[in-house]
Design a protein around this motif. Sequence first.
Motif, PDB file in Angstrom:
ATOM      1  N   UNK A  91       0.791  -1.261  -0.012  1.00 27.74           N
ATOM      2  CA  UNK A  91      -0.015  -0.174   0.007  1.00 27.74           C
ATOM      3  C   UNK A  91       0.880   1.241  -0.073  1.00 27.74           C
ATOM      4  N   UNK A  92       2.004   1.105   0.616  1.00 31.11           N
ATOM      5  CA  UNK A  92       2.906   2.399   0.569  1.00 31.11           C
ATOM      6  C   UNK A  92       3.582   2.644  -0.452  1.00 31.11           C
ATOM      7  N   UNK A  93       3.740   1.528  -1.339  1.00 28.61           N
ATOM      8  CA  UNK A  93       4.300   1.434  -2.688  1.00 28.61           C
ATOM      9  C   UNK A  93       3.321   2.197  -3.470  1.00 28.61           C
ATOM     10  N   UNK A  94       1.968   1.720  -3.412  1.00 28.29           N
ATOM     11  CA  UNK A  94       0.855   2.472  -4.318  1.00 28.29           C
ATOM     12  C   UNK A  94       0.930   3.938  -4.117  1.00 28.29           C
ATOM     13  N   UNK A 144      -4.662   6.181  -0.896  1.00 28.10           N
ATOM     14  CA  UNK A 144      -5.332   5.100  -0.392  1.00 28.10           C
ATOM     15  C   UNK A 144      -6.129   5.384   0.871  1.00 28.10           C
ATOM     16  N   UNK A 145      -7.461   5.465   0.984  1.00 25.82           N
ATOM     17  CA  UNK A 145      -8.144   5.664   2.005  1.00 25.82           C
ATOM     18  C   UNK A 145      -8.958   4.363   2.789  1.00 25.82           C
ATOM     19  N   UNK A 146      -9.008   4.601   4.212  1.00 33.84           N
ATOM     20  CA  UNK A 146      -9.426   3.364   4.821  1.00 33.84           C
ATOM     21  C   UNK A 146     -10.456   3.609   5.775  1.00 33.84           C
ATOM     22  N   UNK A 201      -0.535   3.659  13.850  1.00 29.12           N
ATOM     23  CA  UNK A 201       0.945   2.986  13.377  1.00 29.12           C
ATOM     24  C   UNK A 201       0.679   2.658  12.026  1.00 29.12           C
ATOM     25  N   UNK A 202      -0.141   1.657  12.012  1.00 33.55           N
ATOM     26  CA  UNK A 202      -0.310   0.833  10.658  1.00 33.55           C
ATOM     27  C   UNK A 202      -0.755   1.800   9.660  1.00 33.55           C
ATOM     28  N   UNK A 203      -1.383   2.778   9.641  1.00 31.93           N
ATOM     29  CA  UNK A 203      -1.780   3.513   8.778  1.00 31.93           C
ATOM     30  C   UNK A 203      -0.665   4.417   8.209  1.00 31.93           C
ATOM     31  N   UNK A 204       0.314   4.703   9.168  1.00 26.60           N
ATOM     32  CA  UNK A 204       1.437   5.482   8.671  1.00 26.60           C
ATOM     33  C   UNK A 204       2.291   4.281   7.851  1.00 26.60           C
ATOM     34  N   UNK A 205       2.522   3.026   8.381  1.00 26.40           N
ATOM     35  CA  UNK A 205       3.312   2.399   7.678  1.00 26.40           C
ATOM     36  C   UNK A 205       2.809   1.921   6.189  1.00 26.40           C
ATOM     37  N   UNK A 206       1.528   1.993   5.918  1.00 29.14           N
ATOM     38  CA  UNK A 206       0.999   1.786   4.829  1.00 29.14           C
ATOM     39  C   UNK A 206       0.632   3.029   4.008  1.00 29.14           C
TER      40      UNK A 206
END
Length: 241
Positions: A63-66, A73-75, A87-92
């Motif tokens: 997701x980070x590459x995207x 990308x929105x979640x 934390x996961x949102x930041x990593x992604x």
Amino acid sequence: MTTLFIADLHLSDHEPTITAGFLAFLQREAVHADALYILGDLFEFWIGDDDPNELHDNIANALSQLHDKGVPCYFIHGNRDFLIGKNFAKRSKMVLLPEESVIDVYGQKMLIMHGDTLCIDDPGYLRFRRYIHNTIIQKIFLSLPLFLRQKIAGKLRRQSKRSNRTKSSLMMDVNPLAVIKALKDHQVIHMIHGHTHRPAIHDMTIGRRLSQRVVLGAWHDNGSVLRIDPGDKIDLASFPL
Ligand code: LP5
Ligand code: MN
């Protein structure tokens, strides 16, 4: 130009085909999109951003590459992965949106949500939901050792499968009045959600206005995606994984 919407992938170590299909979808299709919206239940369950699972790293990296290729990308949280945190949102590199969000898709306002809160004919679930969304209960849960959190999540999943077998199909679908209320509250005529695993485009008339509710499909044997383009063309498609 296309905006993509997906939900209910339920990624886990036990479903490598779905994970591979999702990673391929990101590289083949999402990379050409204007934006990707994930409307909850990306994962089978989530017990905290500190869970050192390799699958989570792989998904965060993809997701980070995207994002790095220019696709935001929105979640929105689902009922299985509502504990996904900053934390996961930041990593992604994905943006966490409120559970009911109104977005502008090529000039059209659309309400997006996971969809579980529309299932108001299931009071047992709503009670359970209130309980697990309590911030103190979540803090206590997140402070438990990982093995215990894993055990509780496993127990909740088993309990949920058992209780779903006893519920009617009507009870596990959205309630039409809840749909109308959500549309009215947000003053929109378009809504997109997942959760029920009943992919469909529902055209409705509310008052005298034409309205539309799109239900995203779950990823099982096939992937499922909603594509919207600037010409307002709506394509709810399933594809092999
Ligand atoms: O998910 P799905 O589609 O199978 O069913 C949902 C509803 N079920 C759930 C539960 C999830 O599947 C499990 C979530 C795991 C999250 C991991 C983190 C846990 C953190 C908890 C603390 C902060 O959402 C299901 C709906 C269905 O959708 C259709 O809408 O019906 O609802 C239920 O199954 C709820 C039951 O009706 C009531 C459950 C009572 C649970 C009692 C708990 C006993 C075990 C306690 C263990 C310590
Ligand atoms: Mn769900």
